[in-house]
Design a protein around this motif. Structure first.
Motif, PDB file in Angstrom:
ATOM      1  N   ARG A   1       0.566 -28.700  19.420  1.00  0.00           N
ATOM      2  CA  ARG A   1       0.069 -27.935  18.339  1.00  0.00           C
ATOM      3  C   ARG A   1      -0.572 -28.774  17.244  1.00  0.00           C
ATOM      4  O   ARG A   1       0.172 -29.065  16.355  1.00  0.00           O
ATOM      5  CB  ARG A   1       1.392 -27.076  17.663  1.00  0.00           C
ATOM      6  N   LEU A   2      -1.515 -29.347  17.846  1.00  0.00           N
ATOM      7  CA  LEU A   2      -2.253 -30.603  17.135  1.00  0.00           C
ATOM      8  C   LEU A   2      -3.536 -30.574  16.607  1.00  0.00           C
ATOM      9  O   LEU A   2      -4.173 -31.374  16.400  1.00  0.00           O
ATOM     10  CB  LEU A   2      -2.249 -31.763  17.974  1.00  0.00           C
ATOM     11  N   THR A   3      -3.801 -29.120  16.515  1.00  0.00           N
ATOM     12  CA  THR A   3      -5.404 -28.632  16.132  1.00  0.00           C
ATOM     13  C   THR A   3      -5.066 -27.912  14.947  1.00  0.00           C
ATOM     14  O   THR A   3      -4.827 -26.583  14.947  1.00  0.00           O
ATOM     15  CB  THR A   3      -6.027 -28.127  17.237  1.00  0.00           C
ATOM     16  N   PRO A   4      -5.678 -28.297  13.872  1.00  0.00           N
ATOM     17  CA  PRO A   4      -5.644 -27.520  12.568  1.00  0.00           C
ATOM     18  C   PRO A   4      -6.755 -26.351  12.827  1.00  0.00           C
ATOM     19  O   PRO A   4      -7.709 -26.344  13.293  1.00  0.00           O
ATOM     20  CB  PRO A   4      -5.865 -28.450  11.417  1.00  0.00           C
ATOM     21  N   ARG A   5      -6.329 -25.020  12.023  1.00  0.00           N
ATOM     22  CA  ARG A   5      -7.284 -24.185  12.113  1.00  0.00           C
ATOM     23  C   ARG A   5      -8.029 -23.984  10.564  1.00  0.00           C
ATOM     24  O   ARG A   5      -7.702 -24.632   9.590  1.00  0.00           O
ATOM     25  CB  ARG A   5      -6.597 -22.854  12.191  1.00  0.00           C
ATOM     26  N   ASN A   6      -9.203 -23.160  10.659  1.00  0.00           N
ATOM     27  CA  ASN A   6     -10.025 -23.156   9.184  1.00  0.00           C
ATOM     28  C   ASN A   6      -9.280 -21.973   8.552  1.00  0.00           C
ATOM     29  O   ASN A   6      -8.740 -21.195   9.235  1.00  0.00           O
ATOM     30  CB  ASN A   6     -11.384 -22.529   9.706  1.00  0.00           C
ATOM     31  N   PHE A   7      -9.018 -22.032   7.366  1.00  0.00           N
ATOM     32  CA  PHE A   7      -8.798 -20.767   6.422  1.00  0.00           C
ATOM     33  C   PHE A   7      -9.198 -21.307   5.059  1.00  0.00           C
ATOM     34  O   PHE A   7      -9.921 -22.409   4.824  1.00  0.00           O
ATOM     35  CB  PHE A   7      -7.343 -20.824   6.328  1.00  0.00           C
TER      36      PHE A   7
ATOM     37  N   VAL B   1       3.767 -42.551  27.402  1.00  0.00           N
ATOM     38  CA  VAL B   1       2.917 -41.392  27.111  1.00  0.00           C
ATOM     39  C   VAL B   1       2.474 -41.616  25.523  1.00  0.00           C
ATOM     40  O   VAL B   1       3.373 -41.930  24.676  1.00  0.00           O
ATOM     41  CB  VAL B   1       3.684 -40.060  27.208  1.00  0.00           C
ATOM     42  N   GLU B   2       1.012 -41.657  25.617  1.00  0.00           N
ATOM     43  CA  GLU B   2       0.516 -41.718  24.190  1.00  0.00           C
ATOM     44  C   GLU B   2      -0.480 -40.560  24.058  1.00  0.00           C
ATOM     45  O   GLU B   2      -1.257 -40.216  24.665  1.00  0.00           O
ATOM     46  CB  GLU B   2      -0.336 -43.043  23.916  1.00  0.00           C
ATOM     47  N   ILE B   3      -0.334 -39.927  22.729  1.00  0.00           N
ATOM     48  CA  ILE B   3      -1.068 -38.644  22.566  1.00  0.00           C
ATOM     49  C   ILE B   3      -1.617 -38.880  21.000  1.00  0.00           C
ATOM     50  O   ILE B   3      -0.821 -39.293  20.297  1.00  0.00           O
ATOM     51  CB  ILE B   3       0.081 -37.482  22.418  1.00  0.00           C
ATOM     52  N   THR B   4      -2.876 -39.021  20.995  1.00  0.00           N
ATOM     53  CA  THR B   4      -3.676 -39.171  19.646  1.00  0.00           C
ATOM     54  C   THR B   4      -4.716 -37.819  19.392  1.00  0.00           C
ATOM     55  O   THR B   4      -5.410 -37.283  20.143  1.00  0.00           O
ATOM     56  CB  THR B   4      -4.490 -40.323  19.783  1.00  0.00           C
TER      57      THR B   4
ATOM     58  N   ILE C   1     -14.384 -30.034  10.553  1.00  0.00           N
ATOM     59  CA  ILE C   1     -15.565 -30.537  10.741  1.00  0.00           C
ATOM     60  C   ILE C   1     -15.609 -30.843  12.201  1.00  0.00           C
ATOM     61  O   ILE C   1     -16.499 -30.550  13.030  1.00  0.00           O
ATOM     62  CB  ILE C   1     -15.986 -31.517   9.912  1.00  0.00           C
ATOM     63  N   GLU C   2     -14.689 -31.797  12.634  1.00  0.00           N
ATOM     64  CA  GLU C   2     -14.682 -32.080  14.053  1.00  0.00           C
ATOM     65  C   GLU C   2     -13.245 -32.448  14.450  1.00  0.00           C
ATOM     66  O   GLU C   2     -12.241 -33.120  13.390  1.00  0.00           O
ATOM     67  CB  GLU C   2     -15.597 -33.264  14.212  1.00  0.00           C
ATOM     68  N   TRP C   3     -12.812 -32.301  15.638  1.00  0.00           N
ATOM     69  CA  TRP C   3     -11.229 -32.662  15.860  1.00  0.00           C
ATOM     70  C   TRP C   3     -10.999 -32.977  17.326  1.00  0.00           C
ATOM     71  O   TRP C   3     -11.882 -32.088  18.377  1.00  0.00           O
ATOM     72  CB  TRP C   3     -10.429 -31.427  15.670  1.00  0.00           C
ATOM     73  N   SER C   4     -10.321 -33.866  17.993  1.00  0.00           N
ATOM     74  CA  SER C   4     -10.295 -34.024  19.336  1.00  0.00           C
ATOM     75  C   SER C   4      -8.741 -34.471  19.414  1.00  0.00           C
ATOM     76  O   SER C   4      -8.099 -35.080  18.635  1.00  0.00           O
ATOM     77  CB  SER C   4     -11.180 -35.231  19.925  1.00  0.00           C
ATOM     78  N   ILE C   5      -8.373 -34.316  20.776  1.00  0.00           N
ATOM     79  CA  ILE C   5      -6.940 -34.795  21.114  1.00  0.00           C
ATOM     80  C   ILE C   5      -7.174 -35.434  22.463  1.00  0.00           C
ATOM     81  O   ILE C   5      -7.925 -35.115  23.433  1.00  0.00           O
ATOM     82  CB  ILE C   5      -6.073 -33.441  21.552  1.00  0.00           C
ATOM     83  N   ASP C   6      -6.391 -36.714  22.464  1.00  0.00           N
ATOM     84  CA  ASP C   6      -6.536 -37.575  23.689  1.00  0.00           C
ATOM     85  C   ASP C   6      -5.024 -37.613  24.152  1.00  0.00           C
ATOM     86  O   ASP C   6      -4.152 -38.308  23.591  1.00  0.00           O
ATOM     87  CB  ASP C   6      -6.915 -39.011  23.055  1.00  0.00           C
ATOM     88  N   ALA C   7      -4.875 -36.915  25.467  1.00  0.00           N
ATOM     89  CA  ALA C   7      -3.706 -37.021  25.969  1.00  0.00           C
ATOM     90  C   ALA C   7      -3.602 -36.962  27.436  1.00  0.00           C
ATOM     91  O   ALA C   7      -4.634 -36.293  28.010  1.00  0.00           O
ATOM     92  CB  ALA C   7      -2.518 -35.987  25.469  1.00  0.00           C
TER      93      ALA C   7
END
Length: 273
Positions: A25-31, A72-75, A37-43
């Motif tokens: 649960r690493l992605t913020p939502r618009n409200f 394990v690395e999650i960014t 503006i931009e978002w990414s997950i590296d895992a």
């Protein structure tokens, strides 16, 4: 305000993992007051992840790693525009659970008599919003902010009894008190740019209550303010467990060591305006 975030979580194991599944649960939502503006997950496994919204409206990526690994690395990283709404989130649209869901008690937010007395502070005010501000300050007066004195899954009652804790503990007590008087309240996990620093390491937590006619209103008990444009809202839930940014199960791997690094910065382009 335009904020950039880099949130890195690293797990290391004494013996290799045979398999692991994680909910990210690493992605913020618009409200209102927040635009991603931009978002990414590296895992590991993110390219084949299953993506869905959970029961609380959080964006979830389900990833699995089948390789034998010891680390394990999650960014998660991105750019978010924020606006100071004085803590007002308002009514949320779409497939969001009704506020009544957030009156449900959990093991972490079960009230005792002391917490019910805190809830009565709100009822002593004719203006409910003023009552919740008074509750926020009462909790902050009773529970000092101190790192390392409570466990990850400390309950609201144990933190109040200890008289010290962190933002998670403050949020649990506030939520428990609100629910004890029948007001919907939820836990929020997110990021905070500190006032006195250009860059901040701050994975933060606060609470929101639902006010009839206004919608959701946020309170950062640890800092005794309503969240401003220095805050990015990441997840919501009944408590810290259901709002956890990362949850999962693993097979194999012993002596897990976890390290979390969060950097929040205001972008140069916004600073120059």
């Amino acid at each position: 305000m335009r904020l950039t975030v880099r949130h890195k979580t690293k797990y290391r194991y004494e013996t290799p993992l045979a398999n692991a599944m994680q909910q990210l649960r690493l992605t913020p939502r618009n409200f209102a007051g927040q635009t991603v503006i931009e978002w990414s997950i590296d895992a590991p496994g993110i390219s084949r992840a299953t993506t869905y919204h959970d029961a609380f409206g959080n964006i979830v990526h389900m990833v699995s790693a089948h390789d034998v690994i010891e680390e394990v690395e999650i960014t998660a990283s991105g750019i978010v525009d924020t606006e100071d709404k004085a803590g007002i989130v308002g009514e949320e649209r779409g497939d969001m659970p009704p506020p009544l869901v957030f009156t449900r008690l959990t093991p972490l937010t079960q009230p005792n008599q002391a917490i019910r007395r805190l809830g009565a502070i709100v009822q002593d005010h004719d203006d409910q919003i003023a009552g919740f501000h008074a509750l926020m300050h009462a909790i902050r007066d009773k529970v000092d902010y101190r790192v390392g004195v409570t466990e990850t899954h400390a309950t609201a009652t144990s933190a109040l009894n200890a008289g010290e804790g962190v933002c998670q503990d403050h949020a649990h007590i506030f939520i428990s008190a609100a629910r004890s008087i029948g007001v919907p309240a939820r836990y929020v996990s997110g990021y905070l740019l500190l006032e006195d620093e250009h860059a901040s390491e701050a994975h933060h937590a606060w609470a929101e209550v639902h006010i009839e006619g206004l919608g959701w209103l946020a309170f950062d008990i640890s800092n005794a303010i309503c969240p401003t444009d220095h805050y990015i809202r990441l997840t919501t839930g009944l408590d810290s467990r259901s709002a956890a940014p990362i949850r999962g199960i693993r097979f194999g791997g012993t002596d897990e060591n976890m390290n979390v690094e969060v950097e929040v910065e205001q972008t140069a382009s916004q600073q120059q305006q």
